[in-house]
Each structure stands twice: as structure tokens, then as C-alpha cells.
Write a protein that holds these residues in place. Sequence first.
Motif, PDB file in Angstrom:
ATOM      1  N   ASN A  62      -2.816  65.978  27.561  1.00  0.00           N
ATOM      2  CA  ASN A  62      -3.544  65.442  26.414  1.00  0.00           C
ATOM      3  C   ASN A  62      -4.412  64.240  26.778  1.00  0.00           C
ATOM      4  O   ASN A  62      -4.793  63.456  25.894  1.00  0.00           O
ATOM      5  N   CYS A  72      -7.359  62.212  26.996  1.00  0.00           N
ATOM      6  CA  CYS A  72      -8.559  62.335  26.160  1.00  0.00           C
ATOM      7  C   CYS A  72      -9.853  62.379  26.968  1.00  0.00           C
ATOM      8  O   CYS A  72     -10.898  62.786  26.442  1.00  0.00           O
ATOM      9  N   HIS A  78      -9.555  67.180  22.543  1.00  0.00           N
ATOM     10  CA  HIS A  78      -8.637  67.022  21.414  1.00  0.00           C
ATOM     11  C   HIS A  78      -7.392  66.228  21.814  1.00  0.00           C
ATOM     12  O   HIS A  78      -6.427  66.154  21.053  1.00  0.00           O
ATOM     13  N   TRP A 119      -4.780  63.158  22.729  1.00  0.00           N
ATOM     14  CA  TRP A 119      -4.423  61.910  22.058  1.00  0.00           C
ATOM     15  C   TRP A 119      -3.937  60.837  23.036  1.00  0.00           C
ATOM     16  O   TRP A 119      -3.615  59.717  22.613  1.00  0.00           O
TER      17      TRP A 119
END
Length: 330
Positions: free
Chosen positions: A91, A93, A98, A100
Motif C-alpha cells: 500500500n 502510496c 490507492h 494508504w
Amino acid sequence: MRWRCPFERCFMSASASVSDQGLDGSRRMSHNVRKIPKPMPSKCPVTHVRSRLDHPKYPKRWPVRDDQVPWSASFDDYKPVEFVSDTVRSNDCSINPHGWADPAAPDRSVIEARTSYEYSKQGCGYQFAAAGQPDCGRPRNPVGRTGIINRGALGKWGANHAADPIVTRRNPHKSGRPLEVVVIKRRDTGEWAIPGGMVDAGELVSATLRREFTEEAGNVPPAQRSKFERLAAELFRSDNGREVYRGYVDDPRNTDNAWMETVAMHFHCDAELASLLELHAGDDAAEVQWLEVGEHVKEYRNLYANHKEFVDKVAITHASSRPPPPPGTT
């Protein structure tokens, strides 16, 4: 996350959406009579225990004794374990549009722009590991060593902000009308906890409080959704909330470079609202229940992270209705 009492402006939309008309067509709320409760003072937790405990999804931490926790304490043999979860990596960024999580390389300007309640309490800005340290250039946990470096399962370098709604009621069906609190069973550790969650980028804390409670304790059938939303709107209105705590959380996910901080708010249900508020587990919760507050309740004594300390503050203002447990009881 803003500054300027975060709950003065941000609850306006929630309270404005609640009609003066009662749930049964006759009950009316006196918004123009009740005063907004003043925040309760908060202090940094004096313990740093859970942040050094094993986590089911973490490797074993480097052992850290109580006297070795402060960064000021000499600990030449300290060899913290490097760990960041695959979920955090995926994840990133800077790679995942998308995502986090922060990029793998910490950006000091981004980190310093992210408020740390705990460093603010200490009267200083973020502190970073010096050259020659295994975590050189990374932000340092404001309380001390945890036995793990990098971010573990936390997405942000430095403070990871959460919001925890403490929802209580008096149970009229039990002797003494004991105070009860809404708790959920976490899927990751199996522990009972306040139904809180992470504050999304740009989100007001009040919005997080209501969203997390709705997601984790309000997984109701479609036919009951409208009713639950009305109840939640009344529960989270501005004159029903009070800040209980703001700062560092002694969380088992914490590392030397990433840690949890929260704003805990208390919302009390009156008898009518509490009787109508149905609880259904959802999102990250395996189960949800009203839990009696008191040292005689095992699940309460063992609440996740600092959650018991938060609810203890609330219990003081509501006066305990049950005696402490006899010595030696479990």
C-alpha cells in the motif's frame, strides 16, 4: 488533523441532521438547553508495556527491560528487529495510487507536518534517530524503545492517528444499574476493544468516531439501517460528546519508528436510546457487546492497549456501582 477544538465545528453537521422530533414521534431533544461538556484533561500513559509485547503478526521483539525503554538510557547491546508487513509494502502510496501507507523512505518534511500529540505534550517537535543508528533518519517513538524498528503493521512513519468512541449506558436490567461500554472483539488479536479506527487523510476526528462506530458496531440488516442511522446521529450529537484522552497509545503494533496516537471521546446513551441501540459486528470486529465496567469483569480488565485506562476515566465521572473484586480473584 486540525487544531482549534476539533469537536466544536466538526459535530455541527451531525447534530444539525437530527430532528427535534423524537424517535417515537413525541420525544424532543433540548439542544438549546444543554451545554457542551468541557474536555477532560489527559496525561501521557506512564506505562510502555504492550508496545514491547509479542504481536501475532510480528516477529519476536528484541527484549527491552523497563529501565531500558527511555532513549536516554544506555543500551549498547540493543539490536532491534527490522520489520514492515507485506500489507504496508503493497500500500505504498508512491507505488499504489490507492495506497494508504507512506513510501519506504521516510520524508522528514511530511512526517514533521503530521501532528504528534505526544511530542507536543513534551514541548518539542519530532525527534529522529542520529547517524550511526540502525534506524538513522527515522522518527523516534516519543516514549522509548519497543524492540522493533521500521513500521511493522502501521502505515505511517511517526504518529498514526486514530479516533476511539467510548459509548456507554446504564443497564436498568441489572442490580445497581452498572455502567456498560460498547466493545468489539478484534479480528487480529482476539482482544476486546473500543470500536475505534484510523483517521483518514483530511478527515475530521468526529467523522472518524461516528464512521468507526457505525462500521464496527452497526452492521445491521438493510431494513434496520435507517433506524440505526437516526440513533447514531442522536448519540454523536455535539452536546453529548466529551474528550477523554488525546495522545500516545501503548499499542502492541508500535515500533521504534511508528506508533499509535488517538483522540478518545465519550458519548453516553440515555435509557431510551440505549434500549433501542442494537449492536451488530462488522468491518474489523468479530463480535460486539455491551460490557460491564469494573475490575470484577475479566474482559474489562484485559481490554486492548490503553482502552481500559480511557474507560476508567469515564467511570470516575459516572461513579462506580460495583465494589472492587476481592483479593486473589481472577
